[in-house]
Write a protein that holds these residues in place. Structure first.
Motif, mmCIF file in Angstrom:
data_model
loop_
_atom_site.group_PDB
_atom_site.id
_atom_site.type_symbol
_atom_site.label_atom_id
_atom_site.label_comp_id
_atom_site.label_asym_id
_atom_site.label_seq_id
_atom_site.Cartn_x
_atom_site.Cartn_y
_atom_site.Cartn_z
ATOM 1 N N GLU A 82 -42.713 68.608 6.625
ATOM 2 C CA GLU A 82 -41.540 67.816 6.998
ATOM 3 C C GLU A 82 -41.478 66.522 6.209
ATOM 4 O OE1 GLU A 82 -43.211 65.721 11.006
ATOM 5 O OE2 GLU A 82 -42.845 67.865 11.040
ATOM 6 N N TYR B 231 -37.251 69.723 7.476
ATOM 7 C CA TYR B 231 -38.363 70.530 7.980
ATOM 8 C C TYR B 231 -38.420 71.845 7.214
ATOM 9 C CZ TYR B 231 -37.924 67.197 11.717
ATOM 10 O OH TYR B 231 -37.845 66.026 12.414
ATOM 11 N N ALA C 39 -38.573 75.630 6.695
ATOM 12 C CA ALA C 39 -38.099 76.777 7.481
ATOM 13 C C ALA C 39 -38.583 78.029 6.766
ATOM 14 C CB ALA C 39 -36.582 76.750 7.620
ATOM 15 N N LEU D 192 -34.610 73.023 6.755
ATOM 16 C CA LEU D 192 -33.665 72.577 7.769
ATOM 17 C C LEU D 192 -33.564 71.067 7.657
ATOM 18 C CD1 LEU D 192 -32.018 72.899 10.438
ATOM 19 C CD2 LEU D 192 -34.187 72.671 11.639
ATOM 20 N N GLY E 53 -36.740 74.805 12.729
ATOM 21 C CA GLY E 53 -37.218 75.302 11.437
ATOM 22 C C GLY E 53 -38.009 76.585 11.577
#
Length: 168
Positions: free
Chosen positions: A71, A84, A86, A92, A113
């Motif tokens: 992240e 984030y 995914a 995401l 995510g």
């Protein structure tokens, strides 16, 4: 086409559960928009910048020995942009105003995510409930209480130092 609809459904769930989130975007790792729910932001530009940030984040975690990218959080004067992972091929991105609870943003972003990654890889049936919707597992049995040494006073054991055990 069904996968994109399910990803969009997840994006809308994220916006609905957190009113401070003003936009949500799912993009491929190379900057193509997969799904979006953001009225005030140009999604193609944000997807391209997200892909660039993803590349920088991956390089930073590699150099620092921090493992794979998870992240990235950027804070501006008016709010936050959180990205984030995914899965291995998508990201995401959530855009939130400055009143957002950052801990909850992380919680929901990580959960979203993960769900998007599962949707994109086909491991997550669309009708499977989210973790939050599942019944809680039965609690583990409590461990047996430890047997204290020495006499008891109420519920607390009394430990007598060795030097005071002498009889006079």
């Amino acid at each position: 086409m069904a996968v994109e609809a399910e990803v969009l459904k997840e994006l809308r769930r994220l916006r609905a559960c957190m009113p401070e989130v003003t936009g949500v975007l799912a993009a491929s790792a190379d900057g193509l928009v997969l799904a979006r729910d953001m009225p005030d932001v140009e999604p193609e530009g944000l997807a391209a910048l997200t892909a660039a940030a993803l590349g920088i984040g991956q390089r930073m975690t590699d150099l620092a020995g921090g493992g794979g990218f998870r992240e990235l959080l950027v804070r501006g004067a008016g709010g936050y942009i959180a990205t984030y992972a995914a899965g291995p091929t998508a990201v995401l991105t959530l855009v939130a105003d400055d009143r957002v609870n950052v801990g909850r943003l992380h919680l929901e972003g990580r959960r979203g995510g993960s769900r998007i990654a599962d949707l994109l890889t086909g491991r997550f049936p669309a009708d499977r409930p989210l973790l939050a919707d599942r019944p809680a597992p039965a609690p583990a049995p409590a461990p047996a209480p430890a047997t204290p040494r020495g006499p008891m006073l109420g519920a607390l054991p009394i430990r007598i130092p060795p030097q005071s055990r002498r009889e006079y």
